[in-house]
Design a protein around this motif. Structure first.
Motif, PDB file in Angstrom:
ATOM      1  N   LEU A  27      78.626  60.653 -72.464  1.00 51.30           N
ATOM      2  CA  LEU A  27      77.679  61.259 -71.721  1.00 51.30           C
ATOM      3  C   LEU A  27      76.122  60.483 -72.185  1.00 51.30           C
ATOM      4  O   LEU A  27      75.655  60.839 -73.336  1.00 51.30           O
ATOM      5  N   LYS A  29      72.191  60.064 -72.312  1.00 52.95           N
ATOM      6  CA  LYS A  29      71.001  60.809 -72.381  1.00 52.95           C
ATOM      7  C   LYS A  29      70.414  60.945 -71.018  1.00 52.95           C
ATOM      8  O   LYS A  29      70.534  59.958 -70.274  1.00 52.95           O
ATOM      9  N   ALA A  31      71.424  63.227 -68.536  1.00 54.65           N
ATOM     10  CA  ALA A  31      72.500  62.780 -67.319  1.00 54.65           C
ATOM     11  C   ALA A  31      73.353  64.245 -67.449  1.00 54.65           C
ATOM     12  O   ALA A  31      73.404  64.974 -68.494  1.00 54.65           O
ATOM     13  N   LEU A 149      71.472  69.399 -75.905  1.00 54.57           N
ATOM     14  CA  LEU A 149      72.669  69.291 -75.240  1.00 54.57           C
ATOM     15  C   LEU A 149      73.272  70.714 -74.960  1.00 54.57           C
ATOM     16  O   LEU A 149      73.196  71.252 -75.605  1.00 54.57           O
ATOM     17  N   ILE A 175      67.317  68.010 -67.870  1.00 54.05           N
ATOM     18  CA  ILE A 175      67.495  66.827 -68.163  1.00 54.05           C
ATOM     19  C   ILE A 175      66.264  65.625 -67.679  1.00 54.05           C
ATOM     20  O   ILE A 175      66.606  64.655 -67.923  1.00 54.05           O
ATOM     21  N   HIS A 180      67.503  64.877 -72.691  1.00 52.46           N
ATOM     22  CA  HIS A 180      68.501  66.144 -72.694  1.00 52.46           C
ATOM     23  C   HIS A 180      69.719  65.762 -71.872  1.00 52.46           C
ATOM     24  O   HIS A 180      69.536  65.138 -70.788  1.00 52.46           O
ATOM     25  N   SER A 181      70.780  66.488 -71.932  1.00 52.89           N
ATOM     26  CA  SER A 181      71.882  66.243 -71.147  1.00 52.89           C
ATOM     27  C   SER A 181      72.759  67.497 -70.876  1.00 52.89           C
ATOM     28  O   SER A 181      72.736  68.413 -72.061  1.00 52.89           O
TER      29      SER A 181
END
Length: 283
Positions: A27, A29, A31, A149, A175, A180-181
């Motif tokens: 995953l 960043k 997304a 996250l 995000i 941030h994800s």
């Protein structure tokens, strides 16, 4: 891999009635990854392994650029699971004071703003909250300690379309800074089609697909014809075939190129529900 906020590599975990086998995904960043699959597929197990709530039999997990998920890492992860993990006799104001003692970066002002946004009452014990209200409260907590996250298990379950749309906008805003994800499982695949950047599909503990969502929605397709026509298609175009009583279908990963090669065969776009059904078919 500095741009990856989470890396799951060949993850395996066995229980008496279930096994998670060789699940891998990354995953980035900035997304959102949608985690899909039927009930009992292994989505919640995967999330618990990521959070260190269970230990994998093999494989590895990297969070924030290093192996494992420490207590310090969990400070930076906002979590929502299917069941509300708080004492049922609390009021939301009590919960805010408790969270302040748990999270070093707890933002009481932000928490109160989410309580107001989600119209959550402070004169009702949590045991009297509806399922939708409990989910909104879990989200308010997850979003109020400056997490980097979010790991969310069915966060829009039980919510009406208007509130779901508001929450999806919150995810997109979360995000937007590219740092941030969000990892989110959901049976409401139409929500994931709106906001997810990547889709990971787990079926019976096995990884079936990990793909850019736009590649799926705009690239994949279902070719429909009689059995003989479907069977005659070059295998390089076909991911899965399904033969029915009256017609047959083939899942193709590049419908534009397929249409150029086979202009006489009808090929339709595909949504996530159809993709799951196609990949899980044993026909």
């Amino acid at each position: 891999m500095e741009d990856m906020i989470l890396i799951v590599n060949h993850l395996c975990k066995s229980y008496p009635q279930f096994s998670l086998s060789d699940v891998s995904f990354s995953l980035p960043k900035g997304a959102i990854m949608g985690l899909i699959g039927e009930n009992g597929a292994g989505k919640s197990t995967t999330m618990k392994l990521i959070l260190g709530m269970a230990s994998p039999d093999s494989g590895s997990i990297s969070v924030f650029g290093h192996a494992g998920c420490s207590a310090k890492d969990r400070e930076n992860i906002g979590v929502v699971f299917d069941e509300l993990p708080f004492a049922q006799t609390l009021f939301v104001s009590h919960l805010g004071r408790i969270m302040k003692g748990i999270y070093q970066n707890w933002d009481q002002k932000q928490y109160e703003e989410y309580l107001q946004k989600f119209a959550l009452p402070d004169r009702k014990e949590l045991k009297d909250f509806s399922r939708g209200m409990k989910m909104k409260l879990s989200l308010a907590v997850a979003l109020s300690h400056n997490a980097k996250l979010l790991i969310l298990d069915e966060p829009t379950s039980g919510l009406d379309p208007v509130v779901r749309a508001e929450i999806l906008d919150i995810f997109l805003d979360f995000i937007s800074d590219g740092e941030h994800s969000v990892l989110v499982s959901s049976h409401i695949t139409s929500d994931l089609e709106k906001v997810a950047d990547y889709i990971t599909f787990i079926h019976q503990g096995k990884l079936m697909l990990c793909e850019n969502k736009d590649n799926i929605i705009y690239g994949y397709g279902i070719a429909k014809a009689d059995k003989a026509t479907i069977d005659a298609i070059d295998s390089q175009f076909v991911l899965k075939k399904k033969h029915g009583k009256y017609d047959s279908e083939a899942l193709v990963s590049d419908r534009a190129e397929f249409s150029r090669q086979y202009p006489e065969i009808l090929v339709d776009p595909i949504n996530l529900d159809e993709l799951m059904l196609m990949l899980c078919s044993d026909k």
